[in-house]
Every structure is written in structure tokens, then in C-alpha cells.
Enzyme design. Structure first.
Site, PDB file in Angstrom:
ATOM      1  N   LYS A 232      82.712  -6.593  -2.754  1.00 20.71           N
ATOM      2  CA  LYS A 232      83.743  -6.767  -1.955  1.00 20.71           C
ATOM      3  C   LYS A 232      84.465  -7.833  -3.265  1.00 20.71           C
ATOM      4  CE  LYS A 232      80.417  -9.441   0.526  1.00 20.71           C
ATOM      5  NZ  LYS A 232      79.296  -8.223   0.050  1.00 20.71           N
TER       6      LYS A 232
ATOM      7  N   ARG B 109      79.107 -13.296   8.344  1.00 22.00           N
ATOM      8  CA  ARG B 109      77.958 -12.187   7.766  1.00 22.00           C
ATOM      9  C   ARG B 109      77.049 -11.707   8.717  1.00 22.00           C
ATOM     10  NH1 ARG B 109      77.945 -13.124   1.814  1.00 22.00           N
ATOM     11  NH2 ARG B 109      76.390 -11.684   1.310  1.00 22.00           N
TER      12      ARG B 109
ATOM     13  N   ARG C 252      74.737  -6.383 -12.625  1.00 23.51           N
ATOM     14  CA  ARG C 252      76.174  -6.778 -12.164  1.00 23.51           C
ATOM     15  C   ARG C 252      75.593  -8.531 -13.677  1.00 23.51           C
ATOM     16  NH1 ARG C 252      77.906  -9.317  -6.834  1.00 23.51           N
ATOM     17  NH2 ARG C 252      75.625 -10.235  -6.730  1.00 23.51           N
TER      18      ARG C 252
ATOM     19  N   ARG D 151      72.479 -12.485 -11.619  1.00 22.09           N
ATOM     20  CA  ARG D 151      71.969 -13.948 -11.012  1.00 22.09           C
ATOM     21  C   ARG D 151      70.354 -13.738 -10.229  1.00 22.09           C
ATOM     22  NH1 ARG D 151      76.299 -13.240  -6.635  1.00 22.09           N
ATOM     23  NH2 ARG D 151      74.872 -13.122  -4.681  1.00 22.09           N
TER      24      ARG D 151
ATOM     25  N   ARG E 122      68.060  -8.797   0.642  1.00 25.09           N
ATOM     26  CA  ARG E 122      69.324  -9.314   0.798  1.00 25.09           C
ATOM     27  C   ARG E 122      69.703  -7.630   1.897  1.00 25.09           C
ATOM     28  NH1 ARG E 122      71.439  -9.755  -4.456  1.00 25.09           N
ATOM     29  NH2 ARG E 122      73.900  -9.918  -4.052  1.00 25.09           N
TER      30      ARG E 122
END
Ligand code: ADP
Ligand code: ZN
Length: 215
Positions: A13, A89, A128, A161, A172
Site C-alpha cells: 500500500k 481500518r 521490509r 520495524r 496484525r
């Protein structure tokens, strides 16, 4: 142009959002980025509260999130349009956004839903890396920095992260399925959602999005 980009964590995204805001010259409103900004660069109370949820992989409470969005929408740059990334969300947030837009007499032009299989998402999230200074996003295989571990844009250090660690990623994804997926149904009812395969390369996905937007 007023756009929402949706999809599970790790679907790309943020990366696709960056390409779109560049094309349309509109502000990129990422609630995740706003929260990270509040706790990395500013010593804000809201930032601290948000961090405690984010590190656990949970959603920041709606009252805080909606308030931040409402404030952002009162700034002058959103007059020319905007792109929401990571908001709404859950259904409550989608309803709040409807109210904010109604007050301003604004309509959404497009809701883009990026899709990808779970195993791909997990691979993407675990690879990531983000710049601890400017927040730019990289991937150890798909989007390598020019110099290992260093941000191309600002020379900052690339880190993983906290919420990209494996155990948090699973939570998540569960929260996505339980709370965010229903928002896809919400926009399907109003007929305004477009589904795009996010499992391909950054560029292929971008071209698909531009095509469905009629560009
Ligand atoms: P990703 O899409 O990869 O999960 P984001 O940067 O969008 O990354 O979000 C990171 C975290 O920030 C979320 O897991 C959540 O804790 C918090 N967050 C971001 N946007 C929202 C939102 N709209 N409502 C509640 N929490 C949010
Ligand atoms: Zn950087």
C-alpha cells in the site's frame, strides 16, 4: 482526486501510494506514518499511547485515530485532494470518514483494494526495512537501497520495524481479517471499490492501478 488505498499489511500500500501521490500531486495521508512521526520525532503524549498499540500489532483506538484524521483534513493542502493509506481500518473509522467527507461535501473518487496471498505478505513484511530517520521503505530483496543498510534519500540507518517481527505480523494479519476486511465489504456495497492484484512487481501493480483509474 480523493483516493483510499486498502489491503492487508505488507501488500505494498505505502509503496503504491507514493507513486500515486506523485502522479496526482496530492498529499499522502498515512495514519501509520503520522503515528510513527509523533513518537519518533516529537515527544507527544498521543504518540506514546499510539506506540504502545502499534508495537503490539494492535489498532490504535478509534477516538485517537479519527481525531488525527479530522485534524489532518482541516489543513489547506487537502483542498486539492488526498490519498488515504491505512485508514479507515475498521467500520467505525469508515463511518467517521463518511461524516468528515459529508461535512465538506466531498466525495471519494476511488477506493483501491490491493490483494495478495498470505505467504507472500509474510515474506514481504519480514524483509521490509525502514529508514529510522525519514521513514522511507525498502525491502531486502525487492527494493534494495544503493548501499546496504543505508537510506538512499537521507543517509539514515535502515532498521526493522518492531511490529514487523514475526509474532506481531501474525497478530496484525488476524486483526486485518477481523476488522479491516469488513471495510472492503462496506465499500463494495456503495459500489466504489476496485480490486487490484498486489502480488506482482511494484511497477506492474502501479500500471494496473493507473489503468483502472482511467489514466
Ligand atoms: P501496515 O499497513 O504495514 O500495517 P501502517 O503503517 O499502515 O502499516 O500501520 C502500522 C500500525 O499503525 C498498525 O498496525 C496500527 O497499530 C497503527 N495504525 C495505522 N493506521 C491505523 C488506523 N487507521 N487505526 C488504528 N491503528 C492504525
Ligand atoms: Zn531516510
Amino acid at each position: 482526486m480523493r483516493i483510499i488505498i486498502m489491503g492487508p499489511p505488507g501488500v505494498g500500500k505505502g509503496t503504491e501510494a507514493e507513486l500515486l501521490v506523485k502522479h496526482y500531486q496530492i498529499p499522502h495521508i498515512s495514519t501509520g506514518n503520522i503515528f510513527r512521526e509523533l513518537f519518533t520525532h516529537e515527544d507527544s503524549e498521543i504518540g506514546k499511547i499510539a506506540k504502545s498499540y502499534i508495537d503490539r500489532g494492535e489498532l490504535v483506538p478509534d477516538d485517537i485515530t479519527n481525531q488525527i484524521v479530522c485534524q489532518r483534513l482541516s489543513e489547506s493542502d487537502v483542498q486539492k485532494g488526498f490519498l488515504f493509506d491505512g485508514y479507515p481500518r475498521n467500520i467505525e473509522q469508515a463511518k467517521a470518514l463518511d461524516r468528515f467527507l459529508e461535512e465538506k461535501n466531498w466525495k471519494l473518487d476511488a477506493v483501491i483494494n490491493l490483494t495478495a496471498k498470505t505467504d507472500l505478505i509474510i515474506r514481504r513484511l519480514s524483509g521490509r526495512r525502514v529508514c529510522e530517520h525519514c521513514g522511507a521503505v525498502y525491502h531486502v530483496e525487492n527494493k534494495k537501497p544503493k548501499i546496504d543498510g543505508i537510506c538512499n534519500q537521507c543517509g539514515g540507518k535502515l532498521i526493522q520495524r518492531e511490529d514487523d517481527l514475526e509474532k506481531t505480523v501474525k497478530r496484525r494479519l488476524r486483526i486485518y481479517t477481523e476488522q479491516t476486511k469488513p471495510v472492503v465489504g462496506y465499500y463494495e456495497q456503495s459500489g466504489s471499490i476496485i480490486h487490484v492484484d498486489g502480488g506482482r512487481s511494484i511497477n506492474d501493480t502501479h500500471h494496473d492501478i493507473m489503468k483502472v483509474l482511467g489514466e
